[in-house]
Structure formats: structure tokens, C-alpha cells
Scaffold this motif. Structure first.
Motif, PDB file in Angstrom:
ATOM      1  N   GLY A  13      13.391  -4.898  -6.070  1.00 46.59           N
ATOM      2  CA  GLY A  13      13.401  -5.382  -4.695  1.00 46.59           C
ATOM      3  C   GLY A  13      14.608  -4.812  -3.968  1.00 46.59           C
ATOM      4  N   SER A  14      14.742  -5.174  -2.705  1.00 49.02           N
ATOM      5  CA  SER A  14      15.824  -4.593  -1.908  1.00 49.02           C
ATOM      6  C   SER A  14      17.006  -5.534  -1.720  1.00 49.02           C
ATOM      7  CB  SER A  14      15.293  -4.158  -0.539  1.00 49.02           C
ATOM      8  OG  SER A  14      14.749  -5.277   0.143  1.00 49.02           O
ATOM      9  N   LYS A  23       0.041   1.890  -5.030  1.00 46.97           N
ATOM     10  CA  LYS A  23      -0.562   0.854  -4.206  1.00 46.97           C
ATOM     11  C   LYS A  23      -2.064   0.814  -4.441  1.00 46.97           C
ATOM     12  CE  LYS A  23      -0.814  -0.704   0.603  1.00 46.97           C
ATOM     13  NZ  LYS A  23      -0.432  -0.379   1.996  1.00 46.97           N
ATOM     14  N   ARG A  68       3.715  -7.018  -3.646  1.00 49.16           N
ATOM     15  CA  ARG A  68       4.962  -6.594  -2.990  1.00 49.16           C
ATOM     16  C   ARG A  68       4.954  -7.132  -1.565  1.00 49.16           C
ATOM     17  NH1 ARG A  68       6.498  -0.349  -2.277  1.00 49.16           N
ATOM     18  NH2 ARG A  68       6.894  -0.548  -4.520  1.00 49.16           N
ATOM     19  N   GLY A  85      13.175  -7.703   3.614  1.00 42.90           N
ATOM     20  CA  GLY A  85      13.227  -6.448   2.873  1.00 42.90           C
ATOM     21  C   GLY A  85      12.023  -6.341   1.957  1.00 42.90           C
ATOM     22  N   LYS A  86      12.206  -5.815   0.763  1.00 39.15           N
ATOM     23  CA  LYS A  86      11.126  -5.653  -0.221  1.00 39.15           C
ATOM     24  C   LYS A  86      11.324  -6.671  -1.340  1.00 39.15           C
ATOM     25  CE  LYS A  86      11.254  -2.036  -2.859  1.00 39.15           C
ATOM     26  NZ  LYS A  86      11.190  -0.670  -3.364  1.00 39.15           N
ATOM     27  N   ASN A 100       8.433  -7.266   7.081  1.00 39.87           N
ATOM     28  CA  ASN A 100       7.607  -7.244   8.293  1.00 39.87           C
ATOM     29  C   ASN A 100       6.327  -8.058   8.143  1.00 39.87           C
ATOM     30  OD1 ASN A 100       5.954  -5.715   6.683  1.00 39.87           O
ATOM     31  ND2 ASN A 100       6.225  -3.803   7.806  1.00 39.87           N
ATOM     32  N   THR A 151       6.956  -7.453   2.065  1.00 44.19           N
ATOM     33  CA  THR A 151       7.972  -6.757   2.851  1.00 44.19           C
ATOM     34  C   THR A 151       8.354  -7.630   4.041  1.00 44.19           C
ATOM     35  OG1 THR A 151       6.254  -5.575   4.067  1.00 44.19           O
ATOM     36  CG2 THR A 151       7.238  -4.445   2.178  1.00 44.19           C
ATOM     37  N   ASN A 179       9.271  -8.330  -4.723  1.00 43.56           N
ATOM     38  CA  ASN A 179       8.138  -8.235  -5.642  1.00 43.56           C
ATOM     39  C   ASN A 179       7.920  -9.575  -6.333  1.00 43.56           C
ATOM     40  OD1 ASN A 179       7.813  -5.290  -5.329  1.00 43.56           O
ATOM     41  ND2 ASN A 179       9.819  -5.229  -6.263  1.00 43.56           N
TER      42      ASN A 179
END
Length: 196
Positions: free
Chosen positions: A61-62, A122, A96, A69-70, A100, A98, A72
Motif C-alpha cells: 500500500g502507499s 488487474k 485494491r 492512497g492505495k 479516489n 484507492t 490493499n
């Protein structure tokens, strides 16, 4: 947890929070490996999965606060036990998220007993609100991943499926297995009087 037919066990999971106590949410995906200390196909199967031999991070992840962010989550793991060309491959899938608001299903495979994993692929194409992957391997080594698609005004609730006939190297486009009407359990405060 997934077992192959050679005394190996694979534990897949996700790690969310920062051990240092910050509000970061890592969402790293990892697989821990265990084997029989006598080697693959050892005569003494009572020691299958007894020896730990490493952990591999499959996706990171971020490290963003509050799931931005990202991130999982929602993991699934399976191993091929067919004795065929894909025997002992390890397959791992997850959702995943994100920042957004998009959610996708990703997949990675290991052809060396969980030591390394392929770059995440993906599987959910342009479907943007999906979760809960589940992996199945059939007797001929074909890999199926099912997952839930959520309604969002442009799509309905449905169970989706993708298929691989080459040991998880590539997958078909997502197809609808069946639409459904969701019915989730809800907690209700004192829904009815308690009998005396």
C-alpha cells in the motif's frame, strides 16, 4: 491458508496499521511459507507445514492516513494440487482500494512455491466497485477467480468470474455469473419488546 500436495502451506494476509502507531494505513499483502523439514514429498507427512521458510510481500500500500492512497484488502489464496503442468503454483488475489474511491481486483501468482510472485494483474477490467475475490483451481489446472460487483447506478449487484487456462498467466474478461439482490444483516436497537 492453502496447501499444495508436497507438504507446503501458504498463509496469505494483509497488514493494515502502522506498528509505530501513526494514522497511516499500509494495506500490504504478504504470504508466509511453511514446509516439511524432510523436504517435498517426505515420507513423514506428520511434519508437513512444520518449518517456516520465509515471507514474501506480494503488494504494498502507499502508507496514507485514513485509507487514502492505495490500500490493499480482502485477500484470497489457493495452491494448485492437480499434479499437472501448474502443480504447486500459488495464487493470490485481493481488492485494491484507492483514495479516489475506485476499487479493483488484483491477482498475482508464484511458480516457485511462494518465494516470488508476479507483478499484480488487474482482473476486474473497467468495473470500479468490486470486492471479495475467491480463487478456485479445477482438476485440469484452470484457475477461476470470482468476486462481487456492487450496484452504483450504472451496474447492478452481481457475482463476476474470470478464467485462466494457462496457470494464471492471463485471464478472460469478467463475465456475470448471476445478478442478485443483496440482503445484509443489520443491528437494530431493541427491534421488539423483550418478553417477560
Amino acid at each position: 491458508i492453502a496447501w499444495d500436495n508436497h507438504g507446503r502451506a501458504f498463509f496469505g494476509s494483509e497488514s493494515s496499521d502502522d506498528p509505530a502507531g501513526t494514522p497511516k494505513t499500509f494495506g500490504d499483502q504478504w504470504v508466509a511459507r511453511y514446509r516439511n523439514p524432510g523436504g517435498p514429498d517426505a515420507a513423514d507427512t506428520s511434519k508437513d507445514g512444520l518449518e517456516y521458510y520465509g515471507t514474501t510481500v506480494v503488494a504494498q500500500g502507499s502508507s496514507a492516513p485514513n485509507l487514502l492512497g492505495k490500500f490493499n484488502d480482502k485477500t484470497s489464496i489457493e495452491a494448485d494440487r492437480t499434479g499437472g503442468a501448474c502443480d504447486a503454483n500459488v495464487y493470490f488475489a485481493w481488492s485494491r482500494f484507492t483514495g479516489n474511491g475506485g476499487v479493483a481486483i488484483y491477482f498475482s501468482r508464484s511458480t516457485d512455491h511462494g518465494v516470488t510472485f508476479s507483478s499484480p494483474m488487474k482482473l476486474s477490467a473497467s468495473i470500479h466497485d468490486v470486492q471479495f475475490p475467491d480463487i478456485s483451481v479445477t482438476h485440469n489446472g484452470h484457475v477461476y477467480v470470482t468476486f462481487r460487483r456492487f450496484t452504483d447506478g450504472q451496474q447492478t449487484d452481481a457475482i463476476m468470474i474470470v478464467k485462466s487456462t494457462n496457470c494464471g498467466a492471463t485471464f478472460s474478461a469478467p463475465a456475470v455469473v448471476t445478478p442478485f439482490t443483496p440482503s445484509d444483516a443489520q443491528d437494530v436497537t431493541d427491534p421488539q419488546p423483550i418478553p417477560m
